[in-house]
Design an enzyme around this catalytic site. Structure first.
Site, short mmCIF file in Angstrom:
data_model
loop_
_atom_site.label_atom_id
_atom_site.label_comp_id
_atom_site.label_asym_id
_atom_site.label_seq_id
_atom_site.Cartn_x
_atom_site.Cartn_y
_atom_site.Cartn_z
N HIS A 36 0.87 -1.08 -0.02
CA HIS A 36 0.11 0.11 0.06
C HIS A 36 1.13 1.26 0.03
O HIS A 36 1.09 1.74 1.03
CB HIS A 36 -0.98 -0.05 1.28
CG HIS A 36 -1.82 -1.19 1.30
ND1 HIS A 36 -1.47 -2.24 1.68
CD2 HIS A 36 -3.11 -1.32 0.90
CE1 HIS A 36 -2.47 -3.26 1.80
NE2 HIS A 36 -3.30 -2.67 1.26
N HIS B 40 -4.17 3.33 -3.32
CA HIS B 40 -4.18 2.76 -1.84
C HIS B 40 -3.58 1.60 -1.77
O HIS B 40 -2.44 1.43 -0.94
CB HIS B 40 -5.69 2.54 -1.78
CG HIS B 40 -5.98 1.71 -0.43
ND1 HIS B 40 -5.67 2.52 0.82
CD2 HIS B 40 -6.25 0.64 -0.12
CE1 HIS B 40 -6.00 1.75 1.73
NE2 HIS B 40 -6.25 0.41 1.07
N GLU C 199 -17.96 -4.51 24.48
CA GLU C 199 -17.06 -5.62 24.53
C GLU C 199 -15.76 -5.51 23.54
O GLU C 199 -14.73 -6.04 24.03
CB GLU C 199 -17.92 -6.79 23.98
CG GLU C 199 -19.19 -7.25 25.09
CD GLU C 199 -20.56 -6.59 24.74
OE1 GLU C 199 -21.21 -6.65 25.83
OE2 GLU C 199 -20.19 -5.58 23.93
N HIS D 91 -29.20 -15.26 24.06
CA HIS D 91 -28.33 -15.10 25.18
C HIS D 91 -27.65 -16.59 25.56
O HIS D 91 -26.85 -16.57 26.42
CB HIS D 91 -28.88 -14.59 26.30
CG HIS D 91 -29.01 -13.02 26.24
ND1 HIS D 91 -29.45 -12.48 24.95
CD2 HIS D 91 -28.56 -12.09 26.90
CE1 HIS D 91 -29.65 -11.07 25.41
NE2 HIS D 91 -29.12 -10.97 26.38
#
Length: 687
Positions: free
Chosen positions: A27, A274, A426, A487
């Site tokens: 890159h 890029h 999280e 869950h």
């Protein structure tokens, strides 16, 4: 800007272009556009000694836009970063040689396609997926503030390092960066600086097709200080922005740098810059633009080496030497604190840490392993002051809050707290824990097992980096009950076990929890996942059973057949071990000898000598039944062709636990039935 500034920046650019062209991949666009900013930071500001890249109070530089790794390797080479071995010994040679640059992205090179911690000295963090680097840097900044609060004394400012992260548009789009930035703003981490390379291009095209928000306004709303550099090539403006960061004492700083991807090349300001080499003609054209010899590959004028040695080399050496002199005096004035610091750096524990571990008496009613873990954690944390962490807003449920006197909360007004509040974040929580571990603290974070999916990328990086982060998960099974299948984790255990280098523990009772903590506390280079129950599990009477110390070997014989020669082997983890014992009693009443093997950690068991593994699971006993409230995936390696698994083949359901156990076959009757069928050589019916 001096001529040497210009020459040094363009030398960086030339090395990057040549390395990418030689590799045939890479890159180039970002190194070309952001080289002046990286140069300014390293040459004028970064407190980093290339001759000792691991001294504890160094500034940290994290390349979050890791696809631009050629930029990092060029900086390491030109500044003379020294190599360090796995035992933290400095080897007296460059971490990145010209030959390494010439073999960029090739097998065995110290210049991989993205920064890889441990592979190349000077890399502070592995930053593959975008956003991970900036999130990890928040953990480094937290660790720096905590170390300062605990160990700095009058006349001894041992810890005051800054943390810099270089990010791109992709990092700013990833959700983890928003999670981490929000928390950093709340915590007012003023030693943290993110440099945002805004070149307005990603793989699919210009960012206008997806990303039109006001990033500066977003960060202002997070409580950050925001400053802007209009032209990445204006290193004096870059210096002013970094001075603004250095002067800020209340907020983290975002420096928004407007740049031109592929600057100086024929594909400047286009998506073509890029992710592909410029090609021979493109490289020659760019070198012509920068005033470099067009046909000289990997060209480094000797004065550039000297210039970096006079800049970052001299500044870093002076800072490190002064710090080491201060540490010598600190040892005399504060020997106990100095001993702690040395142990932290060596990842060693206090001499008497194991004495803090509790034990639990037999109890048929028992205790949830999340509760016993919380008790062990609190006892251990008092013996190991640099063990700290928290949860993703679930501490009352995961039982990970430290409640002893002096534990306190880490907040803007008190940096000495041992309890971290990550909020409902999280992914960032796991990445922040990684950053803390990279700063040599012993961090943990916690959540429900089902939410490990949200944090998986950061968990994976802890394993890839070989850092001893503790990932604590509760609500480990359909035992969640009425919360239902959204869950109830089913596939998560198998997913975590599939991750190389991660130790996954699912202890069966309170004393297996103690032994799990005994193992994980001493880890140096491995992360661990502790998978714990919500519901109470009986604490076994070990007088007639195998010792819980068998956890250290991953699996052990908990209860053998009455005759010592089993007809069938029952293998189980966690809450299902008690179920296996109950089934063993039923089978024994019928004259079928059953051995119960507790398998809290597959990874440790697989490392044991073949002799031990064959003692626990004799090859000639082919009737085997594995029992686990999770996907059956992976159990085939232990049950063989003659075995069966009582496990989950579907998602769960919303109902009280006892009803779920009956519905999905986790009963002594069902396990006994399957065992009888295996002894008789029949396949069990699938539920």
């Amino acid at each position: 800007m001096t001529n040497l500034d210009t020459l040094s920046i363009n030398t960086i650019r030339g090395l990057c272009m040549d390395a990418i062209q030689a590799a045939g991949s890479g890159h180039p666009g970002t190194p070309l556009d952001i080289a002046p900013v990286a140069y300014t930071l390293w040459q004028r500001f970064l407190r980093f000694d290339p001759a000792d890249p691991i001294w504890p109070n160094r500034d940290r530089f994290v390349l979050s836009e890791g696809h631009a790794s050629a930029l990092l390797w060029s900086l390491f080479h030109l500044t003379g970063v020294h190599a360090v071995d796995p035992d933290y010994e400095i080897l007296g040679r460059r971490a990145v040689t010209l030959d390494d640059l010439k073999s960029f992205r090739q097998l065995g090179s110290h210049c991989p396609g993205h920064p890889e911690y441990r592979l190349t000295s000077g890399v502070e963090a592995t930053t593959g997926p975008l956003g991970q680097g900036v999130a990890t840097s928040v953990g480094m900044a937290i660790a720096g503030q905590w170390l300062a609060a605990r160990y700095n004394r009058d006349g001894f400012p041992l810890f005051d390092f800054d943390v810099y992260a270089l990010a791109g548009d992709g990092c700013m789009m990833e959700g983890i960066s928003s999670e981490a930035a929000s928390l950093a703003g709340h915590l007012r981490l003023s030693k943290l600086c993110w440099i945002y390379d805004s070149n307005r291009v990603t793989i699919e095209g210009y960012t206008g097709i997806t990303f039109t928000e006001d990033v500066a306004a977003r960060f202002l709303s997070y409580g950050w200080n925001v400053t802007t550099v209009a032209d990445a090539n204006d290193i004096d403006a870059v210096s002013r922005a970094l001075h603004t960061f250095k002067a800020e004492t209340e907020r983290p700083t975002l420096v928004v740098v407007h740049s031109h991807i592929g600057y100086g090349s024929p594909v400047e300001d286009t998506p073509k810059a890029h992710g592909a080499p410029l090609g021979p003609d493109g490289v020659r054209a760019a070198k012509r633009f920068f005033g470099l010899p067009e046909d000289a590959d990997f060209f480094v004028p000797p004065q550039v080496y000297d210039w970096f040695a006079e800049g970052i080399g001299t500044r870093g050496d002076r800072a490190r030497t002064a710090w080491e002199d201060s540490l010598k005096a600190y040892r005399d004035a504060h020997p106990r604190a100095a001993d702690e610091l040395e142990r932290i750096q060596r990842r060693e524990l206090p001499d008497d840490w194991e004495a803090a571990l509790p034990s639990f008496p037999p109890d048929p009613k028992g205790i949830a392993t999340r509760d016993s873990s919380g008790r062990v954690l609190n006892a251990l944390a008092q013996a190991v002051p640099w063990l700290l962490g928290g949860s993703a807003d679930l501490a009352p449920s995961t039982k990970t809050r430290l409640v002893f006197d002096g534990a306190k909360d880490f907040q803007p007004g008190d940096r000495s707290g041992r309890n971290l509040h990550f909020g409902v974040r999280e992914h960032a929580a796991a990445a922040i824990a990684n950053g803390m571990a990279l700063t040599k603290l012993r961090p943990y974070w916690s959540g429900f097992l089902i939410f490990s999916d949200y944090a998986r990328a950061a968990i994976r990086l802890s394993a890839l980096m070989e850092i001893p982060v503790l990932h604590i998960f509760t609500h480990d099974s359909i035992g969640v009950g009425e919360d239902g299948p959204t869950h109830q984790p089913v596939e998560q255990l198998a997913s975590l076990r599939a991750m190389p280098g991660l130790l996954v523990f699912r202890p069966a009772d309170a004393n297996e929890v103690v032994e799990t903590w005994r193992v994980v506390a001493g880890l140096h280079r491995e992360p661990a996942a502790l998978v714990l129950s919500r519901q109470a599990l009986p604490t076994f009477d070990r007088s007639g059973l195998g010792a819980a110390s068998g956890v250290a070997k991953g699996a052990y014989v908990l209860a053998d057949a009455p005759s010592g020669a089993p007809d069938v082997i029952l293998l189980a983890t966690g809450s299902e071990v008690a179920l296996a014992l109950a089934a063993r009693d039923e089978l024994s009443a019928e004259g079928i000898g059953a051995r119960v093997v507790s398998m809290p950690c597959w990874e440790l068991f697989d490392r044991q000598p073949e002799e031990y593994r064959d003692q626990v699971i004799p090859p000639d006993v082919t009737a085997r039944v594995a029992i686990e409230q999770a996907s059956t995936f992976g159990w085939d390696r232990y049950i063989g062709t003659g075995g069966a698994v009582v496990g989950m083949h579907t998602f769960g359901a919303s109902a009280p636990l006892k009803q779920l156990l009956t519905k999905f076959g986790f009963t002594p009757e069902r396990v006994s039935q399957v065992a009888r069928e295996r002894v008789a050589g029949r396949r069990p019916s699938r539920r």
